[in-house]
Design a protein around this motif. Structure first.
Motif, short mmCIF file in Angstrom:
data_model
loop_
_atom_site.label_atom_id
_atom_site.label_comp_id
_atom_site.label_asym_id
_atom_site.label_seq_id
_atom_site.Cartn_x
_atom_site.Cartn_y
_atom_site.Cartn_z
N GLU A 2 0.83 -1.21 0.00
CA GLU A 2 0.00 0.00 0.00
C GLU A 2 0.86 1.27 0.00
N GLU A 3 1.96 1.23 0.75
CA GLU A 3 2.81 2.42 0.87
C GLU A 3 3.62 2.66 -0.39
N LEU A 4 3.98 1.59 -1.09
CA LEU A 4 4.81 1.72 -2.29
C LEU A 4 4.02 2.09 -3.53
N GLU A 5 2.74 1.76 -3.55
CA GLU A 5 1.95 1.95 -4.78
C GLU A 5 1.99 3.39 -5.31
N PRO A 6 1.82 4.43 -4.46
CA PRO A 6 1.89 5.80 -4.99
C PRO A 6 3.27 6.13 -5.57
N ASP A 7 4.33 5.61 -4.96
CA ASP A 7 5.69 5.87 -5.45
C ASP A 7 5.93 5.23 -6.81
N LEU A 8 5.41 4.02 -6.97
CA LEU A 8 5.71 3.23 -8.16
C LEU A 8 4.69 3.42 -9.28
N GLY A 9 3.50 3.89 -8.92
CA GLY A 9 2.45 4.06 -9.92
C GLY A 9 1.70 2.78 -10.22
N HIS A 10 1.98 1.74 -9.46
CA HIS A 10 1.27 0.47 -9.61
C HIS A 10 1.45 -0.32 -8.32
N GLU A 11 0.60 -1.33 -8.13
CA GLU A 11 0.72 -2.16 -6.94
C GLU A 11 1.84 -3.17 -7.15
N PRO A 12 2.89 -3.13 -6.32
CA PRO A 12 4.03 -4.02 -6.54
C PRO A 12 3.74 -5.46 -6.14
N GLU A 13 4.42 -6.36 -6.81
CA GLU A 13 4.34 -7.78 -6.48
C GLU A 13 5.41 -8.09 -5.43
N LEU A 14 4.99 -8.39 -4.22
CA LEU A 14 5.94 -8.64 -3.13
C LEU A 14 5.85 -10.06 -2.59
N HIS A 15 5.02 -10.90 -3.18
CA HIS A 15 4.76 -12.22 -2.60
C HIS A 15 6.00 -13.12 -2.61
N ARG A 16 7.00 -12.79 -3.44
CA ARG A 16 8.21 -13.62 -3.50
C ARG A 16 9.33 -13.06 -2.62
N PHE A 17 8.99 -12.15 -1.72
CA PHE A 17 10.01 -11.49 -0.90
C PHE A 17 10.93 -12.48 -0.20
N SER A 18 10.36 -13.42 0.55
CA SER A 18 11.20 -14.36 1.31
C SER A 18 11.95 -15.30 0.37
N GLU A 19 11.32 -15.69 -0.72
CA GLU A 19 11.97 -16.59 -1.68
C GLU A 19 13.22 -15.94 -2.27
N ILE A 20 13.08 -14.69 -2.70
CA ILE A 20 14.21 -13.95 -3.27
C ILE A 20 15.29 -13.75 -2.20
N TYR A 21 14.86 -13.39 -1.00
CA TYR A 21 15.79 -13.12 0.11
C TYR A 21 16.68 -14.33 0.38
N PHE A 22 16.08 -15.50 0.47
CA PHE A 22 16.87 -16.68 0.83
C PHE A 22 17.62 -17.28 -0.35
N GLU A 23 17.13 -17.06 -1.57
CA GLU A 23 17.88 -17.52 -2.74
C GLU A 23 19.23 -16.82 -2.83
N ALA A 24 19.30 -15.58 -2.34
CA ALA A 24 20.53 -14.79 -2.42
C ALA A 24 21.45 -14.98 -1.22
N LEU A 25 21.02 -15.80 -0.27
CA LEU A 25 21.76 -15.99 0.98
C LEU A 25 22.40 -17.37 0.98
N ASP A 26 23.68 -17.43 1.34
CA ASP A 26 24.39 -18.71 1.41
C ASP A 26 24.98 -18.90 2.80
N PRO A 27 25.17 -20.14 3.22
CA PRO A 27 25.84 -20.38 4.51
C PRO A 27 27.28 -19.87 4.46
N ASN A 28 27.72 -19.32 5.58
CA ASN A 28 29.11 -18.86 5.71
C ASN A 28 29.89 -20.01 6.36
#
Length: 211
Positions: free
Chosen positions: A71-97
């Motif tokens: 809701e907060e991003l929609e006015p900035d972007l001019g459309h409703e953003p797709e955020l449902h993959r947030f956790s998927e993207i987050y963990f795909e980019a994370l590797d064990p140290n």
């Protein structure tokens, strides 16, 4: 006083840097990290609490958090953003140290009491636990989303000590984290602390602190 216990952070210490996850989110969604940050700050100013911190305290469900952001991003972007993959993207980019995980495993074998203290998200528990042998290494796990408090609140450090038991006091603990505010609280409580910046630096400082 000799160190008897080590308390480690998760993200950014036992994983690759968290910045990589936010940059991956930016790349895959086209939403600049600065825009995301400003949206969260506006929510914090309006509602009195930062939404990410409330998510990490378990007071906001992940779906509620994403709904607020959408809701907060929609006015900035001019459309409703797709955020449902947030956790998927987050963990795909994370590797064990692996070097730090191996150090933690070694310290456990050397007889140190081991605790994990993480600011995290309730719905993400299966995802982050799948990244490393948590229960093999750590006898105590304190997750902010289940504790209802988050670093750098002193209460969550005190809760970790309480769960370690055995009469272990702050001066007998070595705390490892990649966030300066979290390090400052640990030191204010009387713990020794290592501010993680790189594997080489942190491993050297941990071994020196343990003697």
């Amino acid at each position: 006083m000799a160190i008897r216990a080590l308390i480690s952070d998760f993200g950014g210490v036992l994983t690759t840097p968290l910045l990589g996850s936010f940059l991956a989110f930016q790349d895959q969604t086209g939403i600049p990290a600065e825009t995301l940050g400003r949206a969260m700050q506006r929510i914090a100013e309006r509602d009195g609490e930062h939404p990410l911190f409330e998510l990490e305290r378990g007071r906001l469900a992940e779906a509620e958090f994403l709904g607020l952001l959408r809701e907060e991003l929609e006015p900035d972007l001019g459309h409703e953003p797709e955020l449902h993959r947030f956790s998927e993207i987050y963990f795909e980019a994370l590797d064990p140290n692996e070097p730090m995980i191996n150090l933690m495993r070694d310290l456990k074998a050397r007889g140190y009491r081991m605790a994990l203290l993480t600011n995290n998200v309730r719905e993400w528990e299966p995802l982050w636990r799948a990244m490393l042998p948590v229960d093999e290494i750590f006898e105590v796990v304190v997750d902010s989303a289940f504790a209802g408090i988050r670093k750098p609140d002193p209460e969550i450090y005190e809760l970790t000590l309480e769960r370690l038991g055995g009469g272990i006091g702050p001066a007998e603990c070595l705390f490892v984290d990649d966030v300066e505010d979290n390090i400052a609280t640990a030191r204010n409580l009387g713990m020794r602390a290592v501010h993680f910046r790189s594997n080489e630096q942190a491993i050297s400082e941990i071994e020196a602190a343990l003697g």
